[in-house]
Design a protein around this motif. Sequence first.
Motif, PDB file in Angstrom:
ATOM      1  N   GLY A  77       0.784  -1.225   0.000  1.00  0.00           N
ATOM      2  CA  GLY A  77       0.000   0.000   0.000  1.00  0.00           C
ATOM      3  C   GLY A  77       0.817   1.277   0.000  1.00  0.00           C
ATOM      4  O   GLY A  77       0.262   2.365   0.135  1.00  0.00           O
ATOM      5  N   ALA A  78       2.128   1.173  -0.175  1.00  0.00           N
ATOM      6  CA  ALA A  78       2.975   2.366  -0.161  1.00  0.00           C
ATOM      7  C   ALA A  78       2.829   3.203  -1.428  1.00  0.00           C
ATOM      8  O   ALA A  78       3.146   4.380  -1.430  1.00  0.00           O
ATOM      9  CB  ALA A  78       4.440   1.985   0.041  1.00  0.00           C
ATOM     10  N   GLY A  79       2.373   2.580  -2.525  1.00  0.00           N
ATOM     11  CA  GLY A  79       2.144   3.340  -3.742  1.00  0.00           C
ATOM     12  C   GLY A  79       2.977   2.898  -4.943  1.00  0.00           C
ATOM     13  O   GLY A  79       3.121   3.652  -5.904  1.00  0.00           O
ATOM     14  N   LYS A  80       3.502   1.676  -4.909  1.00  0.00           N
ATOM     15  CA  LYS A  80       4.337   1.203  -6.010  1.00  0.00           C
ATOM     16  C   LYS A  80       3.563   1.139  -7.328  1.00  0.00           C
ATOM     17  O   LYS A  80       4.034   1.626  -8.355  1.00  0.00           O
ATOM     18  CB  LYS A  80       4.937  -0.167  -5.664  1.00  0.00           C
ATOM     19  N   THR A  81       2.377   0.567  -7.302  1.00  0.00           N
ATOM     20  CA  THR A  81       1.583   0.465  -8.528  1.00  0.00           C
ATOM     21  C   THR A  81       1.067   1.831  -8.956  1.00  0.00           C
ATOM     22  O   THR A  81       1.061   2.153 -10.151  1.00  0.00           O
ATOM     23  CB  THR A  81       0.420  -0.532  -8.348  1.00  0.00           C
ATOM     24  N   THR A  82       0.680   2.664  -8.026  1.00  0.00           N
ATOM     25  CA  THR A  82       0.233   4.023  -8.358  1.00  0.00           C
ATOM     26  C   THR A  82       1.349   4.793  -9.052  1.00  0.00           C
ATOM     27  O   THR A  82       1.118   5.458 -10.068  1.00  0.00           O
ATOM     28  CB  THR A  82      -0.212   4.763  -7.081  1.00  0.00           C
ATOM     29  N   LEU A  83       2.560   4.683  -8.535  1.00  0.00           N
ATOM     30  CA  LEU A  83       3.693   5.361  -9.160  1.00  0.00           C
ATOM     31  C   LEU A  83       3.989   4.763 -10.534  1.00  0.00           C
ATOM     32  O   LEU A  83       4.300   5.486 -11.481  1.00  0.00           O
ATOM     33  CB  LEU A  83       4.919   5.301  -8.258  1.00  0.00           C
ATOM     34  N   THR A  84       3.851   3.452 -10.667  1.00  0.00           N
ATOM     35  CA  THR A  84       4.064   2.802 -11.964  1.00  0.00           C
ATOM     36  C   THR A  84       3.072   3.326 -12.994  1.00  0.00           C
ATOM     37  O   THR A  84       3.435   3.534 -14.162  1.00  0.00           O
ATOM     38  CB  THR A  84       3.965   1.275 -11.826  1.00  0.00           C
ATOM     39  N   LYS A  85       1.836   3.571 -12.585  1.00  0.00           N
ATOM     40  CA  LYS A  85       0.835   4.137 -13.505  1.00  0.00           C
ATOM     41  C   LYS A  85       1.303   5.496 -14.031  1.00  0.00           C
ATOM     42  O   LYS A  85       1.192   5.783 -15.224  1.00  0.00           O
ATOM     43  CB  LYS A  85      -0.513   4.301 -12.800  1.00  0.00           C
ATOM     44  N   SER A  86       1.835   6.329 -13.156  1.00  0.00           N
ATOM     45  CA  SER A  86       2.317   7.653 -13.562  1.00  0.00           C
ATOM     46  C   SER A  86       3.534   7.547 -14.470  1.00  0.00           C
ATOM     47  O   SER A  86       3.658   8.291 -15.452  1.00  0.00           O
ATOM     48  CB  SER A  86       2.656   8.494 -12.334  1.00  0.00           C
ATOM     49  N   ILE A  87       4.427   6.634 -14.152  1.00  0.00           N
ATOM     50  CA  ILE A  87       5.595   6.413 -15.014  1.00  0.00           C
ATOM     51  C   ILE A  87       5.114   5.984 -16.397  1.00  0.00           C
ATOM     52  O   ILE A  87       5.617   6.451 -17.417  1.00  0.00           O
ATOM     53  CB  ILE A  87       6.552   5.374 -14.393  1.00  0.00           C
ATOM     54  N   GLY A  88       4.112   5.099 -16.428  1.00  0.00           N
ATOM     55  CA  GLY A  88       3.552   4.647 -17.696  1.00  0.00           C
ATOM     56  C   GLY A  88       2.996   5.798 -18.518  1.00  0.00           C
ATOM     57  O   GLY A  88       3.200   5.858 -19.739  1.00  0.00           O
ATOM     58  N   ILE A  89       2.319   6.729 -17.875  1.00  0.00           N
ATOM     59  CA  ILE A  89       1.793   7.903 -18.592  1.00  0.00           C
ATOM     60  C   ILE A  89       2.960   8.685 -19.194  1.00  0.00           C
ATOM     61  O   ILE A  89       2.901   9.123 -20.346  1.00  0.00           O
ATOM     62  CB  ILE A  89       0.943   8.780 -17.655  1.00  0.00           C
ATOM     63  N   GLY A  90       4.032   8.849 -18.430  1.00  0.00           N
ATOM     64  CA  GLY A  90       5.214   9.534 -18.940  1.00  0.00           C
ATOM     65  C   GLY A  90       5.853   8.802 -20.113  1.00  0.00           C
ATOM     66  O   GLY A  90       6.514   9.416 -20.942  1.00  0.00           O
ATOM     67  N   LEU A  91       5.639   7.498 -20.179  1.00  0.00           N
ATOM     68  CA  LEU A  91       6.147   6.685 -21.290  1.00  0.00           C
ATOM     69  C   LEU A  91       5.181   6.661 -22.470  1.00  0.00           C
ATOM     70  O   LEU A  91       5.458   6.032 -23.480  1.00  0.00           O
ATOM     71  CB  LEU A  91       6.391   5.245 -20.824  1.00  0.00           C
ATOM     72  N   GLY A  92       4.018   7.299 -22.304  1.00  0.00           N
ATOM     73  CA  GLY A  92       3.041   7.325 -23.381  1.00  0.00           C
ATOM     74  C   GLY A  92       2.082   6.147 -23.393  1.00  0.00           C
ATOM     75  O   GLY A  92       1.379   5.921 -24.378  1.00  0.00           O
ATOM     76  N   VAL A  93       2.009   5.388 -22.306  1.00  0.00           N
ATOM     77  CA  VAL A  93       1.072   4.257 -22.211  1.00  0.00           C
ATOM     78  C   VAL A  93      -0.335   4.807 -22.033  1.00  0.00           C
ATOM     79  O   VAL A  93      -0.575   5.633 -21.151  1.00  0.00           O
ATOM     80  CB  VAL A  93       1.443   3.324 -21.036  1.00  0.00           C
ATOM     81  N   GLU A  94      -1.249   4.346 -22.863  1.00  0.00           N
ATOM     82  CA  GLU A  94      -2.642   4.791 -22.767  1.00  0.00           C
ATOM     83  C   GLU A  94      -3.526   3.757 -22.081  1.00  0.00           C
ATOM     84  O   GLU A  94      -4.601   4.089 -21.598  1.00  0.00           O
ATOM     85  CB  GLU A  94      -3.177   5.133 -24.152  1.00  0.00           C
ATOM     86  N   ASP A  95      -3.101   2.499 -22.035  1.00  0.00           N
ATOM     87  CA  ASP A  95      -3.874   1.455 -21.364  1.00  0.00           C
ATOM     88  C   ASP A  95      -3.879   1.691 -19.856  1.00  0.00           C
ATOM     89  O   ASP A  95      -2.975   2.325 -19.312  1.00  0.00           O
ATOM     90  CB  ASP A  95      -3.275   0.072 -21.637  1.00  0.00           C
ATOM     91  N   TYR A  96      -4.895   1.145 -19.197  1.00  0.00           N
ATOM     92  CA  TYR A  96      -4.985   1.238 -17.743  1.00  0.00           C
ATOM     93  C   TYR A  96      -3.983   0.256 -17.130  1.00  0.00           C
ATOM     94  O   TYR A  96      -4.019  -0.938 -17.420  1.00  0.00           O
ATOM     95  CB  TYR A  96      -6.407   0.940 -17.269  1.00  0.00           C
TER      96      TYR A  96
END
Length: 153
Positions: free
Chosen positions: A36-55
Amino acid sequence: MVTIRLRGLNETDSFGQKLGRLLKPGDLISMTGDLGAGKTTLTKSIGIGLGVEDYITSPTFTLINEYKGRFWLYHFDVYRLEDEVDLLDLGYEEYFYSNGVTIVEWGDKIESILPKDRIDMRIERGSELDERVITLYGEGDRYKRIVKELNMD
């Protein structure tokens, strides 16, 4: 080693997107932190920075999820693994040494097989409700430059 304090989801999102824009094919991030520290939440943001559009979702039960952005994002969650041997059947080397970006949640569990050149990231909850404390350590010249650039704000 660099410590960055993020106050709230907006700062965490901005940090992740900035990191995502800095990453290049072949980069690997090893994340650690409590549940619950936020690893997946941060990964989602990194993905946006990489141009990932999928959830982006946690691959806790599938071990790995793949997403296409500017280049591939390979998102591992090795929380349920006993040891590194469990990754052999997945062909982890094809991901770790690919032309994509790899993020490994709970990377400390498989540290002996991770590439030496990587970013290690520890995510902890801060003293405030939505605060996160990110500690980064970069191995290799490229990673040291990324860590330095992230810390310049």
